[in-house]
Design a protein around this motif. Structure first.
Motif, PDB file in Angstrom:
ATOM      1  N   ALA A 119      28.504  32.143  34.312  1.00  0.00           N
ATOM      2  CA  ALA A 119      28.891  33.015  33.139  1.00  0.00           C
ATOM      3  C   ALA A 119      29.398  34.314  33.530  1.00  0.00           C
ATOM      4  CB  ALA A 119      27.566  33.591  32.155  1.00  0.00           C
ATOM      5  N   VAL A 120      28.751  35.017  34.811  1.00  0.00           N
ATOM      6  CA  VAL A 120      29.397  36.256  35.149  1.00  0.00           C
ATOM      7  C   VAL A 120      30.748  35.904  35.697  1.00  0.00           C
ATOM      8  CG1 VAL A 120      29.177  37.852  37.133  1.00  0.00           C
ATOM      9  CG2 VAL A 120      27.109  36.899  35.912  1.00  0.00           C
ATOM     10  N   VAL A 121      31.206  34.935  36.353  1.00  0.00           N
ATOM     11  CA  VAL A 121      32.445  34.603  37.078  1.00  0.00           C
ATOM     12  C   VAL A 121      33.661  34.321  35.512  1.00  0.00           C
ATOM     13  CG1 VAL A 121      33.814  32.963  38.096  1.00  0.00           C
ATOM     14  CG2 VAL A 121      31.747  33.679  39.019  1.00  0.00           C
ATOM     15  N   ARG A 122      33.155  33.588  34.677  1.00  0.00           N
ATOM     16  CA  ARG A 122      33.898  33.218  33.592  1.00  0.00           C
ATOM     17  C   ARG A 122      34.359  34.436  32.848  1.00  0.00           C
ATOM     18  NH1 ARG A 122      29.881  29.264  32.431  1.00  0.00           N
ATOM     19  NH2 ARG A 122      29.278  30.261  30.562  1.00  0.00           N
ATOM     20  N   HIS A 123      33.251  35.466  32.452  1.00  0.00           N
ATOM     21  CA  HIS A 123      33.516  36.883  32.019  1.00  0.00           C
ATOM     22  C   HIS A 123      34.480  37.725  32.683  1.00  0.00           C
ATOM     23  CE1 HIS A 123      30.915  36.057  28.261  1.00  0.00           C
ATOM     24  NE2 HIS A 123      30.127  35.810  29.202  1.00  0.00           N
ATOM     25  N   ALA A 124      34.223  37.766  33.987  1.00  0.00           N
ATOM     26  CA  ALA A 124      35.250  38.390  34.801  1.00  0.00           C
ATOM     27  C   ALA A 124      36.609  37.838  34.721  1.00  0.00           C
ATOM     28  CB  ALA A 124      34.789  38.326  36.263  1.00  0.00           C
TER      29      ALA A 124
END
Length: 106
Positions: A46-51
């Protein structure tokens, strides 16, 4: 994504639809382009996708003035987008939009 044209690059795919540019005639007043983003779990957690989504949103905002009024753009990120820099995403987005716009003109 069913209408319009698509163009693919290494980190993303762009689907471009401009109402009134094909046989479907939709009268539209002056309005700015709309963007949608598809970033699947294949890209990362999720962190990577949002970034990735934040970087794509910024890049699209910088390129919105180059699109026709009322354009609808869907940007689909591929797994290499997770490690790509904003400059690489910008280059891929520009190339994909240019290619899609050229196909739309035919």
């Amino acid at each position: 994504m069913r209408r319009g044209v698509a163009a693919r690059r290494r980190t993303l795919m762009v689907h471009l639809y401009v109402p009134g540019s094909t046989s479907t005639q939709i009268t539209s007043t002056h309005r700015s382009p709309r963007f949608g983003f598809v970033v699947s779990k294949a890209v990362g957690n999720a962190v990577v996708r949002h970034a990735v989504t934040r970087r794509l949103r910024q890049v699209c905002a910088m390129r919105a003035h180059t699109l026709p009024d009322g354009a609808c753009v869907v940007v689909r990120a591929f797994p290499p987008a997770a490690t790509a820099t904003s400059a690489e995403l910008d280059a891929d987005l520009c190339a994909a939009l240019e290619k899609a716009h050229g196909r739309l003109q035919r």
